[in-house]
Motif scaffolding. Structure first.
Motif, mmCIF file in Angstrom:
data_model
loop_
_atom_site.group_PDB
_atom_site.id
_atom_site.type_symbol
_atom_site.label_atom_id
_atom_site.label_comp_id
_atom_site.label_asym_id
_atom_site.label_seq_id
_atom_site.Cartn_x
_atom_site.Cartn_y
_atom_site.Cartn_z
ATOM 1 N N GLY A 162 18.567 1.726 4.805
ATOM 2 C CA GLY A 162 17.293 2.424 4.981
ATOM 3 C C GLY A 162 16.924 3.221 3.742
ATOM 4 N N LEU A 163 17.919 3.929 3.178
ATOM 5 C CA LEU A 163 17.619 4.736 1.991
ATOM 6 C C LEU A 163 17.225 3.842 0.813
ATOM 7 C CD1 LEU A 163 20.366 7.502 2.161
ATOM 8 C CD2 LEU A 163 17.909 7.817 2.298
ATOM 9 N N ILE A 165 15.710 0.976 1.028
ATOM 10 C CA ILE A 165 14.320 0.560 1.282
ATOM 11 C C ILE A 165 13.365 1.675 0.868
ATOM 12 C CG2 ILE A 165 12.642 0.028 3.081
ATOM 13 C CD1 ILE A 165 14.860 -1.328 4.647
ATOM 14 N N LYS A 168 13.192 1.963 -2.906
ATOM 15 C CA LYS A 168 12.387 0.885 -3.477
ATOM 16 C C LYS A 168 10.904 1.134 -3.252
ATOM 17 C CE LYS A 168 15.978 -2.536 -2.700
ATOM 18 N NZ LYS A 168 16.468 -3.518 -1.714
ATOM 19 N N THR A 169 10.575 1.739 -2.109
ATOM 20 C CA THR A 169 9.171 1.950 -1.775
ATOM 21 C C THR A 169 8.582 3.173 -2.484
ATOM 22 O OG1 THR A 169 9.793 1.144 0.400
ATOM 23 C CG2 THR A 169 7.572 1.977 0.167
ATOM 24 N N LYS B 272 2.395 1.189 3.507
ATOM 25 C CA LYS B 272 3.054 1.703 2.305
ATOM 26 C C LYS B 272 4.044 0.703 1.731
ATOM 27 C CE LYS B 272 2.278 6.468 3.559
ATOM 28 N NZ LYS B 272 2.879 7.736 3.956
ATOM 29 N N GLY B 273 4.202 -0.418 2.426
ATOM 30 C CA GLY B 273 4.966 -1.503 1.817
ATOM 31 C C GLY B 273 6.460 -1.464 2.038
ATOM 32 N N TYR B 274 6.909 -0.685 3.054
ATOM 33 C CA TYR B 274 8.354 -0.667 3.325
ATOM 34 C C TYR B 274 8.860 -2.072 3.680
ATOM 35 C CZ TYR B 274 8.331 4.453 3.619
ATOM 36 O OH TYR B 274 8.224 5.770 3.338
ATOM 37 N N TYR B 277 10.569 -4.908 1.493
ATOM 38 C CA TYR B 277 11.929 -4.883 0.968
ATOM 39 C C TYR B 277 12.969 -5.324 1.984
ATOM 40 C CZ TYR B 277 9.552 -2.481 -2.743
ATOM 41 O OH TYR B 277 8.685 -2.180 -3.742
ATOM 42 N N VAL B 278 12.522 -5.832 3.123
ATOM 43 C CA VAL B 278 13.493 -6.442 4.045
ATOM 44 C C VAL B 278 13.175 -7.927 4.137
ATOM 45 C CG1 VAL B 278 14.051 -4.454 5.457
ATOM 46 C CG2 VAL B 278 12.048 -5.815 5.992
ATOM 47 N N CYS B 296 13.615 -2.912 9.793
ATOM 48 C CA CYS B 296 13.210 -1.979 8.732
ATOM 49 C C CYS B 296 13.088 -0.566 9.294
ATOM 50 C CB CYS B 296 11.870 -2.435 8.159
ATOM 51 S SG CYS B 296 11.256 -1.408 6.847
ATOM 52 N N LEU B 300 15.397 2.809 8.448
ATOM 53 C CA LEU B 300 14.789 4.038 7.951
ATOM 54 C C LEU B 300 15.081 5.205 8.881
ATOM 55 C CD1 LEU B 300 11.405 2.628 6.700
ATOM 56 C CD2 LEU B 300 13.120 3.789 5.316
#
Lengths: 328, 318
Positions: A162-163, A165, A168-169, B272-274, B277-278, B296, B300
């Motif tokens: 999670g961190l 991700i 990266k964001t 926001k585009g999280y 990245y998955v 995702c 988080l």
């Protein structure tokens, strides 16, 4: 050798205190009529136990690494958790760590949905496989009970994910995948400390990420203070920084116990361990046999007991009617 | 079995086979001739308990035990007023208590226990429940009316059927006679071969029979008793149990204390585009309801939950 009362001045409820309490209880129970000196010679102290446990944690790590088929990291993490929690309230002398160790891994495989049969599992163990599977299956319920059946473990692996991700964001860091080796190194080492019992998995994950960042000469401080926490939580920030610092410092201070000392302690343990829980001892075999016999005798005994109860009840009833009859 | 006997004239069933015992509201039996004798004037008192009785209230004893007769009488009278139905009670328990009450009242009256108190109780009940009693009485009346109507209808149908049957039989007979006569005429006056004539007639009769069989069977819309299916269905509603309604349920979204920074919302994940990245979900995962944003979000949430956690036991065991 460290004194027996060493843990006496620990704050109550701390990890050290509860371990010390487990050690003291065992000694009081099994060395009830010994002098202080005899006890010190016969039994392991709380510090000795800690040293041995450290040694077996290393073994646990190696066992999980060499395991075939290779297991997911969460199984390892969960097994470590179980192992540590089990010995918070139990003495090493009561249950031998080498037995609890494999049981922890076996249970962790189940809980983390890493499907494996007991035959497959004991194939990873050297020596008598049948005996090993007996030991594991006999100890499994005990282990669950000692864990108070709280079997879910939150490992730091998902928070790491999670961190990353989030980084990266929301963070301009170049190629965050470079962090991975540093993260893995720190996480592997935290399992040799008690950090997972003291800190939230997300805090451990953050410590690992910061550690990895410092290794590749990147600075994520502004990400943590500005982006992650924002202005709303500035008062909590010092606490988190302290936690991260402590996790990293304890991980740094890990040292492998000296081999000679471990060998001595093992010898001592063989002598003073609780024979009731030693699968090689006569007492243990006897107890298992008794449990088997009990099933056969059970029905006869139950019958006798029921008959006795009925007789006493009838007597009581008759007694009551005798008291009542004059007035009736 | 005991020999039935009149308590007054001591006549038994054996001596007088036509002996009929009569009972009145007090439950004491008398034979028919004694009733005639004692109640010439239309009213008098029971020779056993001196309760004033009317002659018109005498009826034939159905049960051997006169106490049962008395109880039946009392029960009839009580149930006229205690006519609540199960639907009138909130719970089964209350209804059962009510039935229990009725039984104890009847028992008391039958066995002359606490008669005054029991009568008071009945009066009290009548006063308290006057409206309900009236309502239920009319309801019962209505039900009885409906039942009678049904019976009447059934009777009419039966009669129609009977008439039709008789008519059919008559026709059948006439037809047979006619056929016979035709056959004889044919045999008498025709020049054709007698055997041939017989055969044609036989085949004719056969054809007629088959035709009668071919008449389609009318689909049954009624029970054999004449009650229509649909009619029946309307009446078999179960009584709707009365439910005490409490305050309305109000939904409250569950609170999840995270002890950490607030995680992004589902919308943020996309905007926001999280999610980029998955690993995007595969189509077979999609079938099971899995979406990439679920894992995702979970990652988080777990990354942020507990970051504020303060450990009281800050020292690490080394």
């Amino acid at each position: 050798m460290a004194g027996l009362c060493e843990g006496g001045n620990e704050p109550p409820g701390s990890l050290k205190a509860s371990k010390h309490e487990a050690n003291r209880k065992f000694i009081l129970k099994h060395g009830a009529n010994m002098t202080e000196e005899q006890r010190e010679r016969t039994f392991l102290s709380a510090a000795d136990e800690r040293l041995l446990l450290r040694q077996y944690e290393l073994q646990l790590r190696d066992f999980c690494r060499r395991f075939n088929p290779p297991m997911p990291r969460s199984v390892t993490g969960t097994a470590f958790h179980y192992f540590k929690r089990f010995y918070l309230h139990n003495s090493v002398m009561d249950y031998h760590p080498k037995e609890i160790l494999v049981t922890c891994v076996y249970l962790a495989c189940k809980v983390e949905e890493f499907n494996i049969s007991i035959q497959q599992f004991v194939a990873n163990i050297k020596g008598d496989r049948e005996k090993a599977s007996d030991i594991i299956l006999n100890n499994e319920l005990l282990l669950m009970q000692q864990l108070n059946f709280h079997l879910t473990v939150h490992n730091p692996y998902r928070p790491i994910c999670g961190l990353l991700i989030d980084i990266k964001t929301r963070c301009p860091l170049k190629d965050p995948e470079r962090l991975q080796p540093g993260i893995d190194e720190l996480l592997d080492r935290t399992f040799l400390t008690d950090a997972c019992l003291l800190y939230a998995p997300s805090q451990i994950a953050l410590a690992a990420i910061l550690h990895a960042a410092s290794k590749i000469q990147e600075n994520l401080d502004s990400y943590v203070t500005e982006t992650l926490f924002g202005r709303s939580a500035t008062d909590i920030l010092p606490n988190l920084i302290e936690a991260v610092r402590k996790i990293r410092s304890t991980v740094k201070s890990i040292e492998t116990p000296p081999r000679e000392m471990v060998r001595q302690l093992e010898k001592k343990l063989e002598k003073c361990r609780n024979q009731e829980n030693n699968p090689d001892s006569q007492i243990y075999k006897q107890r298992m046999q008794d449990m088997l016999d009990e099933d056969d005798e059970h029905s006869i005994q139950t019958y006798a007991r029921v008959a006795r109860e009925q007789a006493s009840q009838e007597e009581r009833l008759l007694g009551i009617t005798r008291v009542l009859s004059p007035s009736a | 079995m005991d020999e039935q006997a009149c308590p007054r004239c001591k006549t038994t069933k054996y001596r007088n086979p036509s002996l009929k015992l009569m009972v009145n509201i007090c439950g004491h039996a008398l034979c028919e001739s004694c009733v005639d004798l004692l109640f010439l004037k239309g009213s008098g008192s029971c020779p056993e308990c001196n309760v004033p009785l009317r002659r018109s209230n005498f009826r034939v004893q159905l049960f051997e035990d006169s106490m049962v007769e008395k109880e039946v009488d009392i029960r009839k009278r009580i149930l006229r007023d205690f006519n609540k139905k199960e639907e009138d009670f909130a719970t089964l328990r209350e209804y059962n208590d009510y039935l229990e009450d009725i039984e104890s009242i009847i028992f008391n009256l039958t066995n002359n226990i606490d008669v005054i108190a029991t009568n008071k109780k009945i009066d009290q009940y009548k006063r308290d429940n006057r409206e309900l009693i009236l309502k239920n009485k009319s309801k019962i009346g209505r039900e009885e009316m409906e039942l009678e109507e049904l019976l009447e209808e059934e009777k009419q149908q039966e009669e129609i059927k009977k008439k039709e049957l008789v008519k059919l039989e008559l026709e059948e007979k006439k037809k047979k006679i006619r056929e016979k006569e035709a056959l004889i005429d044919e045999l008498m006056f025709s020049n054709a071969d007698a055997k041939n004539i017989m055969e044609t007639f036989a085949s004719n009769v056969q054809a007629a029979k088959e035709e009668a069989k071919a008449v389609p069977v009318i689909r049954a819309t009624q029970f054999s008793t004449g009650i229509k299916f649909s009619h029946q269905r309307q009446q078999t509603f179960m009584p709707v149990p009365k439910i005490e309604e409490g305050p309305l349920y109000e939904y409250e979204a569950p609170k999840q204390p995270t002890d950490g920074p607030v995680p992004p919302t589902w919308q943020d994940l996309q905007e926001k585009g999280y999610v980029n990245y998955v690993e995007p979900e595969r189509s077979e995962q999609r079938a099971g309801g899995y979406r990439a944003n679920i894992s995702c979000m979970r990652s988080l949430q777990e990354a942020l939950a507990g970051l504020y956690h303060v450990s009281d036991r800050t020292e690490l065991v080394s």
